[in-house]
Design a protein around this motif. Structure first.
Motif: not given
Length: 341
Positions: A2, A38, A42, A55-58, A60
């Motif tokens: 990640s 991430r 987001e 990115c997604c939230s780290f 999530q």
């Protein structure tokens, strides 16, 4: 793996970290690597070159647990203080995840309490600020460091070197060597490799006495060494050293020393909470007014206006005050060195 992207991260560095994995998948009989991106929230995270990564939230829910976490930070990341990210990083370290801080991503590690008294590194231009902010750290100028599950990397092309090291340890040196061949990266550099080809960023033709003087001046920024003493310590006459500086660098040794100290001051201003008076003293200026005047001449801003190296109001970063910029504005250029065979 990640990648945790901090806004204004360096896209070149991210590419250097990603490409060895992509090529490993290309060369191997089966897929070896997956990665995701991430961030704190987001959405689109913009790099310093204007390009963005989704990115997604780290933290999530539902995301796979990473085996390696790389925190990528550049401009402004030295001011990041995210307790939520700190907790997440500590949790993953307890779970034996390998942690890699890239460039100024090291500040996230330092604030999360992940760093021991072992060697750490960051980009050479920001080492002074890191050492001042976290005096217990052994900040070392090299390409990358490895301290158990914690790695720190200077960024740039050093990202390629640290990834080749990781690939080699996970899947064998043969694969790492073949990846290096694919990208024509030779030699593969060890952790202790130099970040800068030479102090001052100059080429092979710079005389060894000039190099020695540059190294000495950089090591004594807080207490500038008079030119006669520099000459005595490196064993050269003052007249010869002045001539070599003008020929190879394009300015005098005194001008170079002043620029070096101002560059150091700029980093302290933008990455620490030191007062302007404290910064002035730390950079060897006996007079605060002279320091302020010199700073304004070099960077076009007062010291009080340089608390952000890249202000939020500016579309792109600017880093004036280099030897190159000095030579351009003064119209001076180094003389061409004639090679004798």
């Amino acid at each position: 793996m990640s990648f945790i992207l901090i806004p204004r991260f360096n896209m070149m560095t991210l590419t250097m970290l990603m490409e060895p994995m992509r090529i490993a998948n290309y060369l191997a009989p089966h897929k070896l690597y997956d990665w995701d991106f991430r961030a704190a929230a987001e959405g689109q995270i913009q790099a310093s070159n204007g390009l963005s990564v989704t990115c997604c939230s780290f933290d999530q829910d539902g995301l796979p647990s990473p085996d390696i976490i790389m925190v990528c930070g550049s401009w402004g990341a030295e001011h990041l203080d995210d307790p939520r990210l700190s907790r997440w990083l500590r949790k993953n370290l307890r779970n034996k995840v390998t942690m890699v801080a890239i460039e100024l991503g090291i500040y996230a590690f330092a604030r999360a309490g992940l760093l021991s008294d072992g060697k750490v590194t960051t980009h050479w231009s920001m080492m002074a600020g890191l050492a001042e902010a976290f005096p217990h750290l052994a900040v070392t100028e090299q390409l990358y460091t490895i301290d158990g599950p914690i790695m720190t990397c200077a960024g740039g092309t050093a990202g390629l070197d640290i990834m080749l090291n990781i690939v080699g340890r996970q899947n064998g040196d043969q694969l790492a060597a073949e990846i290096a061949n694919q990208v024509m990266h030779h030699p593969r550099r060890p952790p202790e490799g130099m970040q800068r080809y030479a102090t001052g960023g100059k080429h092979d033709d710079v005389h060894q006495d000039v190099r020695a003087a540059m190294t000495l001046l950089e090591a004594r920024i807080e207490e500038p060494t008079p030119v006669p003493r520099v000459c005595r310590e490196i064993g050269v006459s003052q007249r010869k050293l002045e001539r070599l500086f003008k020929r190879d660098i394009g300015c005098t040794i005194v001008q170079y020393s002043k620029l070096l100290r101002l560059q150091y001051a700029r980093v302290l201003l933008s990455s620490t909470r030191m007062s302007i008076r404290e910064v002035s003293a730390a950079c060897g200026f006996n007079s605060l007014s002279y320091f302020s005047q010199s700073f304004m001449q070099a960077f076009g801003k007062k010291p009080s206006e340089y608390r952000q190296a890249w202000p939020e109001t500016d579309a792109e970063p600017s880093w004036p005050g280099t030897v190159y910029a000095f030579l351009q504005t003064t119209g001076k250029k180094p003389s061409k060195r004639v090679r004798r065979h």
